[in-house]
Design a protein around this motif. Sequence first.
Motif, PDB file in Angstrom:
ATOM      1  N   PHE A   1       0.816  -1.717   0.254  1.00 36.51           N
ATOM      2  CA  PHE A   1      -0.335  -0.184   0.437  1.00 36.51           C
ATOM      3  C   PHE A   1       0.959   1.069  -0.274  1.00 36.51           C
ATOM      4  CE2 PHE A   1      -3.362  -3.499   1.399  1.00 36.51           C
ATOM      5  CZ  PHE A   1      -3.918  -3.145   0.722  1.00 36.51           C
ATOM      6  N   LEU A   2       1.990   1.615   0.699  1.00 35.66           N
ATOM      7  CA  LEU A   2       2.550   2.122   0.523  1.00 35.66           C
ATOM      8  C   LEU A   2       3.748   2.365  -0.384  1.00 35.66           C
ATOM      9  CD1 LEU A   2       4.319   2.157   3.997  1.00 35.66           C
ATOM     10  CD2 LEU A   2       2.231   3.852   3.542  1.00 35.66           C
ATOM     11  N   SER A   3       3.704   1.773  -1.444  1.00 35.32           N
ATOM     12  CA  SER A   3       4.322   1.780  -1.675  1.00 35.32           C
ATOM     13  C   SER A   3       3.491   2.747  -3.484  1.00 35.32           C
ATOM     14  CB  SER A   3       5.258   0.844  -3.079  1.00 35.32           C
ATOM     15  OG  SER A   3       4.760  -0.136  -3.224  1.00 35.32           O
ATOM     16  N   TYR A   4       2.191   2.355  -3.419  1.00 37.25           N
ATOM     17  CA  TYR A   4       1.346   2.696  -4.329  1.00 37.25           C
ATOM     18  C   TYR A   4       0.921   1.696  -5.532  1.00 37.25           C
ATOM     19  CZ  TYR A   4       0.943   7.075  -1.589  1.00 37.25           C
ATOM     20  OH  TYR A   4       1.062   8.401  -0.595  1.00 37.25           O
ATOM     21  N   ARG A   5       1.931   0.159  -5.291  1.00 36.02           N
ATOM     22  CA  ARG A   5       1.648  -0.641  -5.889  1.00 36.02           C
ATOM     23  C   ARG A   5       0.620  -1.498  -6.108  1.00 36.02           C
ATOM     24  NH1 ARG A   5       7.744  -2.625  -6.729  1.00 36.02           N
ATOM     25  NH2 ARG A   5       6.550  -3.839  -8.434  1.00 36.02           N
ATOM     26  N   ILE A   6      -0.654  -0.900  -5.554  1.00 35.41           N
ATOM     27  CA  ILE A   6      -1.711  -2.062  -5.296  1.00 35.41           C
ATOM     28  C   ILE A   6      -2.162  -2.133  -6.162  1.00 35.41           C
ATOM     29  CG2 ILE A   6      -2.497  -1.060  -3.201  1.00 35.41           C
ATOM     30  CD1 ILE A   6      -4.855   0.990  -3.961  1.00 35.41           C
ATOM     31  N   ASP A   7      -2.107  -1.406  -7.327  1.00 38.45           N
ATOM     32  CA  ASP A   7      -2.928  -2.172  -9.077  1.00 38.45           C
ATOM     33  C   ASP A   7      -2.048  -3.477  -9.460  1.00 38.45           C
ATOM     34  OD1 ASP A   7      -0.651  -0.703  -9.219  1.00 38.45           O
ATOM     35  OD2 ASP A   7      -1.548  -0.147 -11.008  1.00 38.45           O
ATOM     36  N   GLU A   8      -1.283  -3.548  -9.152  1.00 40.35           N
ATOM     37  CA  GLU A   8      -0.108  -4.537  -9.504  1.00 40.35           C
ATOM     38  C   GLU A   8      -0.270  -6.154  -8.829  1.00 40.35           C
ATOM     39  OE1 GLU A   8       3.613  -3.972  -9.600  1.00 40.35           O
ATOM     40  OE2 GLU A   8       3.541  -1.913  -9.500  1.00 40.35           O
ATOM     41  N   LEU A   9      -1.589  -7.534  -9.735  1.00 41.99           N
ATOM     42  CA  LEU A   9      -2.113  -8.504  -9.323  1.00 41.99           C
ATOM     43  C   LEU A   9      -1.369  -9.658  -8.699  1.00 41.99           C
ATOM     44  CD1 LEU A   9      -4.812 -10.522  -9.049  1.00 41.99           C
ATOM     45  CD2 LEU A   9      -4.270 -10.766 -11.024  1.00 41.99           C
ATOM     46  N   ALA A  10       0.302  -9.639 -10.000  1.00 47.62           N
ATOM     47  CA  ALA A  10       1.458 -10.307  -9.120  1.00 47.62           C
ATOM     48  C   ALA A  10       1.876 -10.215  -7.296  1.00 47.62           C
ATOM     49  CB  ALA A  10       2.407  -9.929  -9.965  1.00 47.62           C
ATOM     50  N   LEU A  11       2.012  -8.723  -7.024  1.00 45.07           N
ATOM     51  CA  LEU A  11       2.484  -8.500  -5.835  1.00 45.07           C
ATOM     52  C   LEU A  11       1.426  -8.895  -4.859  1.00 45.07           C
ATOM     53  CD1 LEU A  11       3.962  -5.202  -5.899  1.00 45.07           C
ATOM     54  CD2 LEU A  11       5.026  -6.690  -6.285  1.00 45.07           C
ATOM     55  N   TRP A  12      -0.608  -8.971  -5.798  1.00 43.12           N
ATOM     56  CA  TRP A  12      -0.884  -8.850  -4.218  1.00 43.12           C
ATOM     57  C   TRP A  12      -0.932 -11.065  -3.783  1.00 43.12           C
ATOM     58  CZ3 TRP A  12      -4.325  -6.337  -1.024  1.00 43.12           C
ATOM     59  CH2 TRP A  12      -4.942  -5.602  -2.297  1.00 43.12           C
ATOM     60  N   LEU A  13      -0.509 -11.457  -5.287  1.00 41.26           N
ATOM     61  CA  LEU A  13      -0.160 -12.848  -4.697  1.00 41.26           C
ATOM     62  C   LEU A  13       0.526 -13.321  -3.997  1.00 41.26           C
ATOM     63  CD1 LEU A  13      -1.774 -13.691  -8.581  1.00 41.26           C
ATOM     64  CD2 LEU A  13      -2.439 -14.190  -6.840  1.00 41.26           C
ATOM     65  N   SER A  14       1.720 -12.950  -4.100  1.00 41.68           N
ATOM     66  CA  SER A  14       2.459 -12.376  -3.632  1.00 41.68           C
ATOM     67  C   SER A  14       2.591 -12.079  -2.224  1.00 41.68           C
ATOM     68  CB  SER A  14       4.431 -11.919  -3.601  1.00 41.68           C
ATOM     69  OG  SER A  14       4.288 -12.599  -5.152  1.00 41.68           O
ATOM     70  N   CYS A  15       2.174 -11.901  -1.245  1.00 44.01           N
ATOM     71  CA  CYS A  15       1.122 -11.127  -0.344  1.00 44.01           C
ATOM     72  C   CYS A  15       0.120 -11.704   0.038  1.00 44.01           C
ATOM     73  CB  CYS A  15       0.836  -9.918  -0.064  1.00 44.01           C
ATOM     74  SG  CYS A  15       1.851  -8.152  -0.772  1.00 44.01           S
ATOM     75  N   LEU A  16      -0.694 -12.336  -0.285  1.00 46.32           N
ATOM     76  CA  LEU A  16      -1.105 -13.564  -0.231  1.00 46.32           C
ATOM     77  C   LEU A  16       0.014 -15.179   0.510  1.00 46.32           C
ATOM     78  CD1 LEU A  16      -4.025 -12.649  -2.447  1.00 46.32           C
ATOM     79  CD2 LEU A  16      -4.345 -13.272   0.250  1.00 46.32           C
ATOM     80  N   HIS A  17       0.640 -15.365  -0.732  1.00 45.63           N
ATOM     81  CA  HIS A  17       1.513 -16.040  -0.648  1.00 45.63           C
ATOM     82  C   HIS A  17       2.122 -16.128   1.249  1.00 45.63           C
ATOM     83  CE1 HIS A  17       4.104 -19.989  -2.196  1.00 45.63           C
ATOM     84  NE2 HIS A  17       4.169 -19.950  -1.101  1.00 45.63           N
ATOM     85  N   ALA A  18       2.601 -15.200   1.065  1.00 45.63           N
ATOM     86  CA  ALA A  18       3.653 -14.735   2.703  1.00 45.63           C
ATOM     87  C   ALA A  18       2.776 -14.939   3.749  1.00 45.63           C
ATOM     88  CB  ALA A  18       4.696 -12.999   2.209  1.00 45.63           C
ATOM     89  N   PHE A  19       1.409 -13.818   3.503  1.00 44.22           N
ATOM     90  CA  PHE A  19       0.585 -14.279   4.505  1.00 44.22           C
ATOM     91  C   PHE A  19       0.144 -15.671   5.158  1.00 44.22           C
ATOM     92  CE2 PHE A  19      -3.993 -14.482   6.241  1.00 44.22           C
ATOM     93  CZ  PHE A  19      -3.972 -13.118   6.882  1.00 44.22           C
ATOM     94  N   ALA A  20      -0.492 -16.319   3.900  1.00 42.38           N
ATOM     95  CA  ALA A  20      -0.987 -17.956   4.532  1.00 42.38           C
ATOM     96  C   ALA A  20       0.678 -18.513   5.002  1.00 42.38           C
ATOM     97  CB  ALA A  20      -1.310 -18.656   3.377  1.00 42.38           C
ATOM     98  N   SER A  21       2.423 -18.005   4.718  1.00 40.11           N
ATOM     99  CA  SER A  21       3.358 -18.908   5.506  1.00 40.11           C
ATOM    100  C   SER A  21       3.636 -18.359   6.931  1.00 40.11           C
ATOM    101  CB  SER A  21       4.274 -18.147   4.218  1.00 40.11           C
ATOM    102  OG  SER A  21       4.041 -19.228   3.167  1.00 40.11           O
ATOM    103  N   PHE A  22       3.183 -17.226   7.244  1.00 41.93           N
ATOM    104  CA  PHE A  22       3.545 -16.494   8.249  1.00 41.93           C
ATOM    105  C   PHE A  22       2.148 -16.803   9.513  1.00 41.93           C
ATOM    106  CE2 PHE A  22       6.785 -13.349   8.169  1.00 41.93           C
ATOM    107  CZ  PHE A  22       6.941 -12.977   9.406  1.00 41.93           C
ATOM    108  N   SER A  23       1.209 -17.668   8.289  1.00 44.53           N
ATOM    109  CA  SER A  23      -0.024 -17.312   9.850  1.00 44.53           C
ATOM    110  C   SER A  23       0.457 -19.103   9.744  1.00 44.53           C
ATOM    111  CB  SER A  23      -1.387 -17.508   8.979  1.00 44.53           C
ATOM    112  OG  SER A  23      -1.082 -16.131   8.537  1.00 44.53           O
ATOM    113  N   MET A  24       0.537 -19.594   8.930  1.00 46.69           N
ATOM    114  CA  MET A  24       1.079 -20.646   9.671  1.00 46.69           C
ATOM    115  C   MET A  24       2.331 -21.422  10.966  1.00 46.69           C
ATOM    116  SD  MET A  24       0.219 -23.706   6.128  1.00 46.69           S
ATOM    117  CE  MET A  24       0.833 -22.453   5.111  1.00 46.69           C
ATOM    118  N   LEU A  25       3.209 -20.843   9.499  1.00 42.57           N
ATOM    119  CA  LEU A  25       4.724 -21.046  11.100  1.00 42.57           C
ATOM    120  C   LEU A  25       4.574 -20.031  12.799  1.00 42.57           C
ATOM    121  CD1 LEU A  25       7.314 -21.559  10.220  1.00 42.57           C
ATOM    122  CD2 LEU A  25       8.027 -19.411  10.641  1.00 42.57           C
ATOM    123  N   SER A  26       2.781 -19.136  12.326  1.00 41.34           N
ATOM    124  CA  SER A  26       3.207 -18.516  13.833  1.00 41.34           C
ATOM    125  C   SER A  26       1.875 -19.008  14.503  1.00 41.34           C
ATOM    126  CB  SER A  26       2.394 -17.184  13.464  1.00 41.34           C
ATOM    127  OG  SER A  26       1.655 -17.078  12.819  1.00 41.34           O
TER     128      SER A  26
END
Length: 482
Positions: A215-240
Amino acid sequence: MKLQLLKDLERHPLCVDLDGTLVKTDTLIEAIFVLLRDNPYYLFLIPLWLFKGRLGFKNEVFRHAKLDVSSLPYNKDVLDIITTEKDKGRIIVLVTASPHAVAEPVASYLGLFSQVLATDEKTNLKGSAKAKLLCDKFGEKGFDYMGDSKVDLKVWEKAERSFLVNTSKGVEKKARRIANVVKSIPNQSSLVKLLMKQVRVHQWAKNILIFLPLFLSYRIDELALWLSCLHAFASFSMLSSSVYVLNDLLDLDADRRHPDNKKRPFASGDLPLSWGGILFPLLLTAGIISSATLSGEFFQLILGYFILTSLYSFKLKKVVLADILILASLYSWRVVAGAVACGIILSHWFISFSIFFFLSLALVKRSSELILMEKENMKKNSRRGYVVSDLPLLLAFGVSSGYLSILVLALYISTPEVQSSNASPEILWACLPFLLYWLSRIWLKAYRGEMPSDPLVFAMKDKLSYTLIFLIGVMWVIAKTQ
């Protein structure tokens, strides 16, 4: 005739199992985690003890573990029955497959038992062995028995009357076919709800910080970055979640003395500790594999997160102030993880802001615990290095750190970098009062004892926090585009 029969039955001793019946836990598993908590090097001795057989293994574990029987989650329904029967003058016997090393202290602590029968150096008092001993002492059908598991079927079969505690439907069905079941005490909790509560799905809200760099980089229109963030979110959630499971297993006695944490599934005894042996490796493996498929750099980062949180669980949570700094760094770690997942470079200004801001939130968490303890007339947290008298200083640290973060943000807004990259940078100044209000409100609620959980989790449930986040987001977008 019926009156005489009732009198005869009342003369029968009531024999009560320990694990899963009198206490809503397995004392052997508890003792193992007490050993690992007090000295992680027992991890290398425990496999060697297994070569001594089940009986030898039990004796070794309980010989070394310092299990606090006063903190065990006793089953209130079972205690009520025992107390009522004892008041009638009935003999109450504690009979358990656990060794005398734990059975005797439990009996002494409760003061309800006339006799204790437990595993010794020669006999593992379980199943058939327990049924034989009770028949030898009291005669077949000469005792009543209260138990919980499949191995107790052999004992219920020989008992005059049987009491079932938290048994599965399958075990209860078999017991009713072979025994005289007079009472069944069910487990009222839903397993699915307990599992969701134990892995702390609500704490995944903190992992939303991973999306912040996007959000801070103003790149919220890039789908690939959203998918990367969702992937990271899932990984962090399981590990935490795997770390939460480990932490709760190591912190059982302290959680039971905590005014809020005592309701956690493992601490309360509502969820069997054996689930910890399933959840921890499953979530840990899934989190590591998921992070490795994202990128090598992200995998290293999440591995570092696990190592730091494990050190925190085993040792560092007891080190005054160091635990707070680690909590703050774990918040920031999520933001860095989001930047790494998206390939975004964070500014030094934002990193500085994060340090002070998340340090303030970590101090909110610890201060809230002390405030709740003060209300419960507790002087010291047994698993932390803090006493209630530390509260004024922690409050000062936390409030000043929060306000410093706002100062850093104000200085950042004034930099040429921000001035040149935004169409109307002066709009960003409107964000500061909103953040100041939010932080001040969080601390005020903490001071009043109205902040029982993590401040970020609180924010995810707080309507006013959503309103302020929305307004800050609007200001940020206007500053960039107008």
